[in-house]
Design a protein around this motif. Structure first.
Motif, mmCIF file in Angstrom:
data_model
loop_
_atom_site.group_PDB
_atom_site.id
_atom_site.type_symbol
_atom_site.label_atom_id
_atom_site.label_comp_id
_atom_site.label_asym_id
_atom_site.label_seq_id
_atom_site.Cartn_x
_atom_site.Cartn_y
_atom_site.Cartn_z
ATOM 1 N N CYS A 1 3.126 0.251 0.320
ATOM 2 C CA CYS A 1 2.514 -1.065 0.084
ATOM 3 C C CYS A 1 2.721 -1.508 -1.357
ATOM 4 C CB CYS A 1 1.022 -1.023 0.415
ATOM 5 S SG CYS A 1 0.663 -0.842 2.168
ATOM 6 N N GLU A 2 2.593 -0.575 -2.288
ATOM 7 C CA GLU A 2 2.795 -0.901 -3.701
ATOM 8 C C GLU A 2 4.229 -1.362 -3.961
ATOM 9 O OE1 GLU A 2 2.417 1.232 -8.086
ATOM 10 O OE2 GLU A 2 1.952 2.389 -6.288
ATOM 11 N N LEU A 3 5.192 -0.634 -3.416
ATOM 12 C CA LEU A 3 6.596 -1.013 -3.613
ATOM 13 C C LEU A 3 6.924 -2.333 -2.928
ATOM 14 C CD1 LEU A 3 8.283 2.493 -3.250
ATOM 15 C CD2 LEU A 3 7.887 1.190 -5.360
ATOM 16 N N ALA A 4 6.366 -2.543 -1.751
ATOM 17 C CA ALA A 4 6.559 -3.832 -1.073
ATOM 18 C C ALA A 4 5.965 -4.947 -1.920
ATOM 19 C CB ALA A 4 5.925 -3.809 0.311
ATOM 20 N N GLY A 5 4.796 -4.711 -2.492
ATOM 21 C CA GLY A 5 4.163 -5.702 -3.359
ATOM 22 C C GLY A 5 5.028 -6.041 -4.558
ATOM 23 N N GLN A 6 5.630 -5.020 -5.163
ATOM 24 C CA GLN A 6 6.517 -5.274 -6.301
ATOM 25 C C GLN A 6 7.719 -6.110 -5.882
ATOM 26 O OE1 GLN A 6 7.410 -1.365 -7.803
ATOM 27 N NE2 GLN A 6 5.357 -1.079 -8.644
ATOM 28 N N HIS A 7 8.243 -5.820 -4.702
ATOM 29 C CA HIS A 7 9.382 -6.589 -4.201
ATOM 30 C C HIS A 7 9.003 -8.054 -3.975
ATOM 31 C CE1 HIS A 7 12.987 -7.679 -2.042
ATOM 32 N NE2 HIS A 7 12.251 -8.096 -1.026
ATOM 33 N N TYR A 8 7.897 -8.267 -3.291
ATOM 34 C CA TYR A 8 7.472 -9.645 -3.015
ATOM 35 C C TYR A 8 7.156 -10.393 -4.306
ATOM 36 C CZ TYR A 8 7.390 -9.279 2.057
ATOM 37 O OH TYR A 8 7.755 -9.170 3.384
ATOM 38 N N LYS A 9 6.584 -9.704 -5.276
ATOM 39 C CA LYS A 9 6.306 -10.336 -6.564
ATOM 40 C C LYS A 9 7.615 -10.744 -7.243
ATOM 41 C CE LYS A 9 3.962 -9.414 -10.951
ATOM 42 N NZ LYS A 9 3.225 -8.392 -11.723
ATOM 43 N N ARG A 10 8.615 -9.861 -7.198
ATOM 44 C CA ARG A 10 9.905 -10.147 -7.836
ATOM 45 C C ARG A 10 10.587 -11.357 -7.212
ATOM 46 N NH1 ARG A 10 14.843 -9.636 -6.574
ATOM 47 N NH2 ARG A 10 14.573 -8.213 -4.825
ATOM 48 N N ILE A 11 10.424 -11.545 -5.909
ATOM 49 C CA ILE A 11 11.108 -12.676 -5.256
ATOM 50 C C ILE A 11 10.228 -13.929 -5.222
ATOM 51 C CG2 ILE A 11 12.640 -11.193 -3.925
ATOM 52 C CD1 ILE A 11 10.899 -11.765 -1.442
ATOM 53 N N GLU B 1 -3.424 -5.093 -2.769
ATOM 54 C CA GLU B 1 -4.789 -4.787 -2.326
ATOM 55 C C GLU B 1 -4.779 -3.692 -1.262
ATOM 56 O OE1 GLU B 1 -7.790 -5.607 -3.545
ATOM 57 O OE2 GLU B 1 -6.562 -6.476 -5.147
ATOM 58 N N GLN B 2 -3.847 -3.785 -0.345
ATOM 59 C CA GLN B 2 -3.720 -2.757 0.692
ATOM 60 C C GLN B 2 -3.398 -1.404 0.052
ATOM 61 O OE1 GLN B 2 -0.355 -2.781 3.708
ATOM 62 N NE2 GLN B 2 -1.978 -3.796 4.859
ATOM 63 N N SER B 3 -2.532 -1.435 -0.941
ATOM 64 C CA SER B 3 -2.173 -0.227 -1.671
ATOM 65 C C SER B 3 -3.398 0.388 -2.355
ATOM 66 C CB SER B 3 -1.100 -0.584 -2.695
ATOM 67 O OG SER B 3 -0.971 0.380 -3.670
ATOM 68 N N LYS B 4 -4.192 -0.441 -2.994
ATOM 69 C CA LYS B 4 -5.401 0.050 -3.666
ATOM 70 C C LYS B 4 -6.362 0.707 -2.677
ATOM 71 C CE LYS B 4 -5.480 -3.302 -7.441
ATOM 72 N NZ LYS B 4 -6.249 -4.394 -8.060
ATOM 73 N N ARG B 5 -6.506 0.108 -1.499
ATOM 74 C CA ARG B 5 -7.400 0.695 -0.484
ATOM 75 C C ARG B 5 -6.897 2.078 -0.054
ATOM 76 N NH1 ARG B 5 -7.488 -4.696 1.251
ATOM 77 N NH2 ARG B 5 -5.961 -4.290 2.902
ATOM 78 N N CYS B 6 -5.602 2.202 0.085
ATOM 79 C CA CYS B 6 -5.034 3.504 0.441
ATOM 80 C C CYS B 6 -5.302 4.532 -0.649
ATOM 81 C CB CYS B 6 -3.526 3.386 0.680
ATOM 82 S SG CYS B 6 -3.072 2.496 2.167
ATOM 83 N N TYR B 7 -5.033 4.156 -1.893
ATOM 84 C CA TYR B 7 -5.233 5.088 -2.995
ATOM 85 C C TYR B 7 -6.709 5.445 -3.160
ATOM 86 C CZ TYR B 7 -0.359 4.280 -4.386
ATOM 87 O OH TYR B 7 1.014 4.207 -4.423
ATOM 88 N N MET B 8 -7.600 4.507 -2.867
ATOM 89 C CA MET B 8 -9.045 4.798 -2.913
ATOM 90 C C MET B 8 -9.391 5.848 -1.859
ATOM 91 S SD MET B 8 -11.064 2.748 -5.045
ATOM 92 C CE MET B 8 -12.498 2.188 -4.187
ATOM 93 N N ARG B 9 -8.860 5.659 -0.645
ATOM 94 C CA ARG B 9 -9.124 6.634 0.425
ATOM 95 C C ARG B 9 -8.544 7.999 0.074
ATOM 96 N NH1 ARG B 9 -6.789 3.310 4.599
ATOM 97 N NH2 ARG B 9 -5.760 5.193 5.312
ATOM 98 N N TRP B 10 -7.453 8.002 -0.649
ATOM 99 C CA TRP B 10 -6.808 9.240 -1.069
ATOM 100 C C TRP B 10 -7.599 9.906 -2.200
ATOM 101 C CZ3 TRP B 10 -2.150 9.749 -4.697
ATOM 102 C CH2 TRP B 10 -1.558 11.020 -4.572
ATOM 103 N N GLY B 11 -8.411 9.121 -2.889
ATOM 104 C CA GLY B 11 -9.241 9.651 -3.964
ATOM 105 C C GLY B 11 -8.632 9.553 -5.348
ATOM 106 N N SER B 12 -7.696 8.640 -5.548
ATOM 107 C CA SER B 12 -7.019 8.516 -6.839
ATOM 108 C C SER B 12 -7.412 7.209 -7.536
ATOM 109 C CB SER B 12 -5.504 8.590 -6.647
ATOM 110 O OG SER B 12 -4.861 8.478 -7.901
ATOM 111 N N GLN B 13 -8.536 7.243 -8.208
ATOM 112 C CA GLN B 13 -9.000 6.071 -8.940
ATOM 113 C C GLN B 13 -8.005 5.669 -10.033
ATOM 114 O OE1 GLN B 13 -11.731 4.153 -8.133
ATOM 115 N NE2 GLN B 13 -10.815 2.743 -9.613
ATOM 116 N N MET B 14 -7.372 6.650 -10.654
ATOM 117 C CA MET B 14 -6.395 6.346 -11.704
ATOM 118 C C MET B 14 -5.236 5.518 -11.135
ATOM 119 S SD MET B 14 -4.366 8.927 -14.279
ATOM 120 C CE MET B 14 -5.891 9.495 -15.040
#
Length: 92
Positions: A52-62, A73-86
């Motif tokens: 999701c993060e890489l897709a977001g970067q791609h869409y931002k670039r275009i 946002e979807q990427s952040k939710r995944c990382y939150m579930r994974w437990g990586s606040q950083m």
């Protein structure tokens, strides 16, 4: 061992990144979507977040900023579930 569920998502993500580098944006979009779908169904939440993060970067670039923000946002939710606040904090 070599099931599409285990490796197909990674292959799709790598192909999407290569297409994005070649500016083949429509093809890249399709493969990002395929990778995200497979990662989501596989339960690999950290890899789902990365896709999701890489897709977001791609869409931002275009210039598709709203779609990019949705993927971030979807990427952040995944990382939150994974437990990586950083990692959550690093997403722009």
């Amino acid at each position: 061992e070599l099931s599409p569920l285990n490796y197909g998502s990674k292959v799709y993500l790598l192909q999407a990144e290569m297409l994005a580098l070649d500016r083949k944006d429509q093809e890249a979009k399709s493969l990002y979507a395929a990778a995200i779908t497979l990662f989501c169904s596989s339960g690999y939440v950290q890899e789902h977040g990365l896709a999701c993060e890489l897709a977001g970067q791609h869409y931002k670039r275009i210039g598709e900023v709203e779609t990019a923000l949705d993927f971030f946002e979807q990427s952040k939710r995944c990382y939150m579930r994974w437990g990586s606040q950083m990692k959550v904090d690093s997403i722009t």
